[in-house]
Design an enzyme around this catalytic site. Structure first.
Site, mmCIF file in Angstrom:
data_model
loop_
_atom_site.group_PDB
_atom_site.id
_atom_site.type_symbol
_atom_site.label_atom_id
_atom_site.label_comp_id
_atom_site.label_asym_id
_atom_site.label_seq_id
_atom_site.Cartn_x
_atom_site.Cartn_y
_atom_site.Cartn_z
ATOM 1 N N LYS A 203 0.837 -1.212 0.000
ATOM 2 C CA LYS A 203 0.000 0.000 0.000
ATOM 3 C C LYS A 203 0.866 1.255 0.000
ATOM 4 O O LYS A 203 1.816 1.353 0.759
ATOM 5 C CB LYS A 203 -0.882 0.029 1.251
ATOM 6 C CG LYS A 203 -1.857 -1.119 1.358
ATOM 7 C CD LYS A 203 -2.546 -1.122 2.702
ATOM 8 C CE LYS A 203 -1.596 -1.423 3.837
ATOM 9 N NZ LYS A 203 -2.276 -1.625 5.125
ATOM 10 N N THR A 236 -7.642 9.960 7.761
ATOM 11 C CA THR A 236 -7.178 8.714 7.134
ATOM 12 C C THR A 236 -6.833 7.639 8.168
ATOM 13 O O THR A 236 -6.252 6.611 7.816
ATOM 14 C CB THR A 236 -5.931 8.963 6.264
ATOM 15 O OG1 THR A 236 -4.910 9.526 7.107
ATOM 16 C CG2 THR A 236 -6.214 9.897 5.105
ATOM 17 N N GLY A 238 -7.019 4.511 10.018
ATOM 18 C CA GLY A 238 -7.739 3.238 9.858
ATOM 19 C C GLY A 238 -7.929 2.820 8.409
ATOM 20 O O GLY A 238 -8.617 1.834 8.132
ATOM 21 N N THR A 239 -7.304 3.536 7.464
ATOM 22 C CA THR A 239 -7.458 3.134 6.050
ATOM 23 C C THR A 239 -6.898 1.729 5.814
ATOM 24 O O THR A 239 -7.477 0.943 5.069
ATOM 25 C CB THR A 239 -6.739 4.115 5.097
ATOM 26 O OG1 THR A 239 -5.440 4.390 5.612
ATOM 27 C CG2 THR A 239 -7.500 5.419 4.946
ATOM 28 N N GLY A 240 -5.770 1.437 6.460
ATOM 29 C CA GLY A 240 -5.130 0.134 6.241
ATOM 30 C C GLY A 240 -5.996 -1.016 6.750
ATOM 31 O O GLY A 240 -6.209 -2.008 6.039
ATOM 32 N N CYS A 241 -6.519 -0.869 7.973
ATOM 33 C CA CYS A 241 -7.374 -1.923 8.550
ATOM 34 C C CYS A 241 -8.636 -2.083 7.693
ATOM 35 O O CYS A 241 -9.100 -3.198 7.438
ATOM 36 C CB CYS A 241 -7.792 -1.562 9.983
ATOM 37 S SG CYS A 241 -6.395 -1.202 11.050
HETATM 38 N N1 LIG Z 1 -5.331 10.389 1.329
HETATM 39 C C1 LIG Z 1 -5.655 9.259 0.708
HETATM 40 N N2 LIG Z 1 -6.426 9.290 -0.407
HETATM 41 C C2 LIG Z 1 -6.764 8.161 -1.043
HETATM 42 N N3 LIG Z 1 -6.400 6.943 -0.649
HETATM 43 C C3 LIG Z 1 -5.633 6.822 0.452
HETATM 44 C C4 LIG Z 1 -5.212 7.963 1.187
HETATM 45 N N4 LIG Z 1 -4.453 7.549 2.244
HETATM 46 C C5 LIG Z 1 -4.418 6.196 2.164
HETATM 47 N N5 LIG Z 1 -5.099 5.755 1.075
HETATM 48 C C6 LIG Z 1 -5.315 4.380 0.665
HETATM 49 O O1 LIG Z 1 -5.750 3.687 1.825
HETATM 50 C C7 LIG Z 1 -5.226 2.360 1.843
HETATM 51 C C8 LIG Z 1 -4.383 2.160 3.106
HETATM 52 O O2 LIG Z 1 -3.118 2.715 2.850
HETATM 53 P P1 LIG Z 1 -1.976 3.079 3.875
HETATM 54 O O3 LIG Z 1 -0.698 2.985 3.116
HETATM 55 O O4 LIG Z 1 -2.290 4.372 4.553
HETATM 56 O O5 LIG Z 1 -2.088 1.891 4.929
HETATM 57 P P2 LIG Z 1 -1.703 1.857 6.446
HETATM 58 O O6 LIG Z 1 -0.572 2.789 6.698
HETATM 59 O O7 LIG Z 1 -1.548 0.435 6.807
HETATM 60 O O8 LIG Z 1 -3.013 2.405 7.142
HETATM 61 P P3 LIG Z 1 -3.150 3.093 8.578
HETATM 62 O O9 LIG Z 1 -2.803 4.534 8.317
HETATM 63 O O10 LIG Z 1 -4.556 2.876 8.931
HETATM 64 O O11 LIG Z 1 -2.190 2.417 9.478
HETATM 65 C C9 LIG Z 1 -4.445 2.236 0.544
HETATM 66 O O12 LIG Z 1 -5.289 1.680 -0.441
HETATM 67 C C10 LIG Z 1 -4.060 3.659 0.203
HETATM 68 O O13 LIG Z 1 -3.779 3.805 -1.154
HETATM 69 C C1 LIG Z 2 -5.385 -1.382 17.207
HETATM 70 C C2 LIG Z 2 -4.806 -0.833 15.957
HETATM 71 N N1 LIG Z 2 -4.610 -1.645 14.918
HETATM 72 C C3 LIG Z 2 -4.089 -1.166 13.766
HETATM 73 C C4 LIG Z 2 -3.727 0.157 13.659
HETATM 74 C C5 LIG Z 2 -3.094 0.656 12.370
HETATM 75 O O1 LIG Z 2 -3.741 1.672 11.807
HETATM 76 C C6 LIG Z 2 -3.951 0.994 14.778
HETATM 77 N N2 LIG Z 2 -3.630 2.305 14.744
HETATM 78 N N3 LIG Z 2 -4.488 0.475 15.896
HETATM 79 MG MG LIG Z 3 -1.053 4.883 6.685
#
Ligand SMILES: Nc1ncnc2c1ncn2[C@@H]1O[C@H](COP(=O)(O)OP(=O)(O)OP(=O)(O)O)[C@@H](O)[C@H]1O
Ligand SMILES: Cc1ncc(CO)c(N)n1
Ligand SMILES: [Mg+2]
Length: 522
Positions: A203, A236, A238-241
């Protein structure tokens, strides 16, 4: 080597049994996901995000909690790990009771917790495993330290169907390699794939200096860049989860891996876009709203996420037939929807642009109020002007990658394909489905080569996208088409069988019934 038979046997076009299960008198199976993750007290990420996205996508989600975090929009204040024995108790409780389609993992904060997870999965095999290797929160707090890296690499990744690291996590798993460009994300995806997961999605949400948010998908042979404009928002967290759980939810409903990933990416995009201005909390990174689709005005809410099952009864209008039977396009569309059409395509070869646009606008209103997607054949301009849900293009129309860049990530794009090569190209170019045919000879399209049921089957088996069969299909032969019985074939597209008829409503109902019955037989 550790092996989980059930998980590793997931085929490329895997469908869950629950997805194809039809409603009977008293039993209705619901697709089920289990998330094994940490709690976020701010409820933007972790278990809370997983539950929300699954609910939003119509999938039941059970939750095994590995750790409790004291967390808000400012960051993570404290982390409390649950004893591994108690994580194991939770796993046993739900795995021995529910029939999960997919297990998704998030925060796995210690080697012992990963070990109890692996132990339980070997006792209770599930169909697919989605691993989001959560390590550090965006605010910089360590959620799983480097001590878990070796068990991740050696035992968890090899049994995963897909892993979804962000760039930092991908780098950590690879021993600290630099990942700052899309090219480096590709190399990382390839190296991670060698560790054993069937699919890798790196990602790029946190990729520096990128105006697009780009995720790199690798299936062991081919790369796919999932690209969307970066949304300017603080929300943003929680986008990853959310992305990983949405992939799990779509797999549980029966999607292939690439479709699941694409839907998940669009879900995140739509949620961020809808929530970009909301203010929750006082910190730097706020949560977003997973239930955006419930809140839009039903008159304006479009089918922004394509569901391949919508291809089931695909009605294609024809202006000559409507003239012949003295009905308007609008009346034809209304009757088809009432009869059970699951998607509509307006194919108006002779219409004047102005008149067509007005009719298309009316049809968009009707389709939207019934929750049915409306596509326009060939005319990207009309589709944009009437805000249709997408377009269907042929091999000699505008190239699909260009259509995608004109229409953006949300619209549905279908392409007519006669061969596996064309189907493959459609997938690479970013189409959502393919129409394959003519299956049987037809009068609706002049000089169109017939590919027959064998040709259709060949395309379906090779296609990475869902397929709708087209060409000379009607009530008498629809069953023979559906009986080719490949997971990618989602339905039939019809023109004359519905519209070159006195009563569109009656014919659509009949075809719907026939298709439903054929579904029970296979
Ligand atoms: N500002 C944004 N606009 C559009 N898509 C986004 C944006 N930020 C993140 N994404 C998308 O959200 C998803 C999660 O990406 P990211 O790389 O932020 O994951 P992460 O770091 O594991 O998440 P978290 O920030 O929740 O820990 C991906 O599909 C990414 O392309
Ligand atoms: C509990 C938990 N899991 C995953 C993430 C990653 O976004 C977070 N910030 N908190
Ligand atoms: Mg992120």
């Amino acid at each position: 080597m550790y092996s989980l038979g059930g998980i590793r046997s997931l085929p490329a076009n895997w469908r869950s049994t629950t997805a194809s299960m039809t409603t009977t008198e008293s039993v209705r199976k619901v697709p089920q996901v289990l998330t094994v993750a940490g709690s976020d007290s701010g409820a933007g990420a972790g278990i809370q995000a997983d539950l929300k996205v699954c609910a939003a996508r119509g999938v039941y989600c059970a939750s095994v909690i590995t750790a409790v975090t004291a967390q808000n929009t400012r960051g993570v204040q404290s982390v409390h790990l649950l004893p591994p024995e108690f994580v194991s108790e939770q796993l046993k409780s739900v795995l021995s009771d529910f029939e999960f389609d997919v297990v998704k993992t998030g925060m796995l904060p210690s080697t012992e917790i990963v070990e109890v997870l692996l132990q339980n999965l070997s006792e209770f095999p599930v169909r697919a495993l989605v691993v989001d290797p959560v390590m550090v929160s965006t605010s910089g707090h360590v959620l799983a330290g480097s001590s878990v890296l070796s068990i991740f690499r050696e035992r968890l990744l090899p049994i995963a169907d897909i892993i979804t690291p962000n760039v930092k996590e991908a780098s950590a798993l690879l021993g600290g390699v630099k990942i700052e460009t899309v090219e480096e994300m590709r190399s990382a995806a390839k190296l991670l794939h060698e560790m054993g997961p069937r699919f890798v999605l790196v990602k790029g949400g946190d990729l520096p200096d990128s105006s697009d948010s780009v995720d790199v998908y690798f299936d062991g042979k081919e790369f796919h860049e999932l690209r969307s404009p970066r949304i300017a928002t603080r929300n943003t967290h929680g986008t990853g989860c959310t992305l990983a759980s949405c992939i799990a939810a779509e797999l549980a409903k029966g999607s292939s891996m690439l479709s699941a990933v694409k839907v998940a990416k669009r879900f995140v995009d739509n949620a961020l876009d809808y929530s970009k201005d909301i203010v929750i909390g006082t910190g730097k990174q706020g949560p977003f709203d997973h239930f955006f689709s419930l809140k839009k005005d039903p008159q304006s809410s479009r089918c922004s996420i394509f569901n391949p099952d919508d291809l089931f009864l695909y009605a294609v209008t024809d202006s000559r037939m409507n003239k012949k039977w003295n009905r308007s396009i609008v009346d034809a569309v209304k009757a088809a929807i009432e009869g059970g059409a699951t998607i509509i395509q307006l194919r108006e070869k002779e219409a004047e642009t102005r008149e067509f646009l007005e009719e298309a606008k009316s049809c968009v209103g009707i389709c939207r109020s019934h929750g049915v997607c409306l596509l326009i054949n060939d005319r990207i301009d009309i589709a944009l002007a009437c805000d249709a849900d997408g377009v269907h293009v042929g091999q000699s129309d505008m190239p699909v990658d260009l259509v995608r860049s004109l229409l953006g990530p949300d619209k549905i794009i279908g392409v007519s394909c006669k061969t596996p090569e064309q189907a493959h190209q459609a997938w690479k170019d970013g189409a959502d489905y393919i129409g394959s045919g003519g299956v049987f000879p037809t009068n609706t399209k002049a000089n169109n080569r017939t590919i027959g049921l064998d040709g259709l089957k060949t395309v379906c088996e090779a296609s990475q996208l869902p397929v709708v069969a087209i060409g000379g299909i009607g009530i008498s032969n629809a069953v023979s088409v559906m009986q080719i019985n490949t997971p990618n074939l989602k339905g039939v597209a019809v023109v004359s069988a519905l519209f070159d008829q006195e009563c569109v409503l009656t014919q659509t109902k009949k075809l719907h019934k026939t298709l439903e019955e054929s579904k029970k037989e296979v």
